[in-house]
Design a protein around this motif. Sequence first.
Motif, short mmCIF file in Angstrom:
data_model
loop_
_atom_site.label_atom_id
_atom_site.label_comp_id
_atom_site.label_asym_id
_atom_site.label_seq_id
_atom_site.Cartn_x
_atom_site.Cartn_y
_atom_site.Cartn_z
N PRO A 269 -5.29 -4.72 0.43
CA PRO A 269 -6.33 -4.38 -0.55
C PRO A 269 -5.66 -4.03 -1.89
O PRO A 269 -4.48 -3.66 -1.92
N ARG A 270 -6.39 -4.12 -2.95
CA ARG A 270 -5.85 -3.89 -4.29
C ARG A 270 -5.16 -2.53 -4.42
O ARG A 270 -4.10 -2.42 -5.02
N ASP A 271 -5.76 -1.47 -3.83
CA ASP A 271 -5.16 -0.13 -3.98
C ASP A 271 -3.82 -0.04 -3.26
O ASP A 271 -2.87 0.58 -3.76
N VAL A 272 -3.69 -0.67 -2.09
CA VAL A 272 -2.42 -0.65 -1.35
C VAL A 272 -1.37 -1.46 -2.12
O VAL A 272 -0.23 -1.01 -2.30
N ALA A 273 -1.76 -2.64 -2.60
CA ALA A 273 -0.83 -3.48 -3.36
C ALA A 273 -0.38 -2.76 -4.63
O ALA A 273 0.79 -2.83 -5.01
N THR A 274 -1.29 -2.05 -5.27
CA THR A 274 -0.96 -1.31 -6.50
C THR A 274 0.01 -0.17 -6.19
O THR A 274 0.98 0.04 -6.93
N THR A 275 -0.21 0.55 -5.10
CA THR A 275 0.69 1.64 -4.70
C THR A 275 2.09 1.10 -4.44
O THR A 275 3.09 1.69 -4.88
N LEU A 276 2.18 -0.03 -3.74
CA LEU A 276 3.49 -0.63 -3.46
C LEU A 276 4.16 -1.09 -4.76
O LEU A 276 5.36 -0.87 -4.96
N MET A 277 3.40 -1.71 -5.65
CA MET A 277 3.95 -2.17 -6.92
C MET A 277 4.47 -0.99 -7.73
O MET A 277 5.53 -1.07 -8.35
N LEU A 278 3.74 0.11 -7.74
CA LEU A 278 4.17 1.29 -8.50
C LEU A 278 5.46 1.87 -7.91
O LEU A 278 6.33 2.35 -8.65
N ALA A 279 5.61 1.82 -6.59
CA ALA A 279 6.86 2.26 -5.97
C ALA A 279 8.00 1.36 -6.41
O ALA A 279 9.09 1.84 -6.76
N VAL A 280 7.76 0.05 -6.44
CA VAL A 280 8.78 -0.89 -6.91
C VAL A 280 9.15 -0.55 -8.35
O VAL A 280 10.33 -0.46 -8.70
N HIS A 281 8.14 -0.33 -9.18
CA HIS A 281 8.37 -0.07 -10.60
C HIS A 281 9.10 1.26 -10.85
O HIS A 281 10.05 1.31 -11.62
N HIS A 282 8.64 2.32 -10.20
CA HIS A 282 9.18 3.65 -10.47
C HIS A 282 10.42 4.00 -9.64
O HIS A 282 11.30 4.72 -10.11
N GLU A 283 10.48 3.54 -8.39
CA GLU A 283 11.59 3.89 -7.50
C GLU A 283 12.62 2.78 -7.38
O GLU A 283 13.66 2.96 -6.77
N GLY A 284 12.30 1.60 -7.91
CA GLY A 284 13.23 0.48 -7.87
C GLY A 284 13.03 -0.47 -6.72
O GLY A 284 13.53 -1.58 -6.73
N HIS A 285 12.29 -0.04 -5.69
CA HIS A 285 12.02 -0.90 -4.55
C HIS A 285 10.91 -0.31 -3.70
O HIS A 285 10.57 0.87 -3.86
N ALA A 286 10.36 -1.13 -2.80
CA ALA A 286 9.36 -0.64 -1.85
C ALA A 286 9.43 -1.49 -0.59
O ALA A 286 9.65 -2.70 -0.64
#
Length: 101
Positions: free
Chosen positions: A53-70
């Motif tokens: 779902p969009r919210d899960v995909a967004t949470t994963l993308m934000l982890a990639v963006h802020h933490e460097g990976h997910a």
Amino acid sequence: MGMTVLASPDIHEQEDLDTAIDSDRPWQTVVWNDPVNLMSYVVRVLQQYFGYPRDVATTLMLAVHHEGHAVVCEGPREQMELHAQAMHDYGLWATIRKAPQ
């Protein structure tokens, strides 16, 4: 005066034990941050490919963006290799690794 020699453990036996224990651990597909892909594109890929779902995909993308990976999924090694290759086909940087114990 005689010396007692203690037998040291066979290193290969320990490796075999570690391998047997590790074989039960799942593998993970990890998506890494890159300077090329837009955040909206990463969300769209995660939605389209994994069906998140969009919210899960967004949470994963934000982890990639802020933490460097997910970690985007977990399971058998062969399946994780296919997912990593699919991420490469979408132009994302992905690797696989064993799940931590």
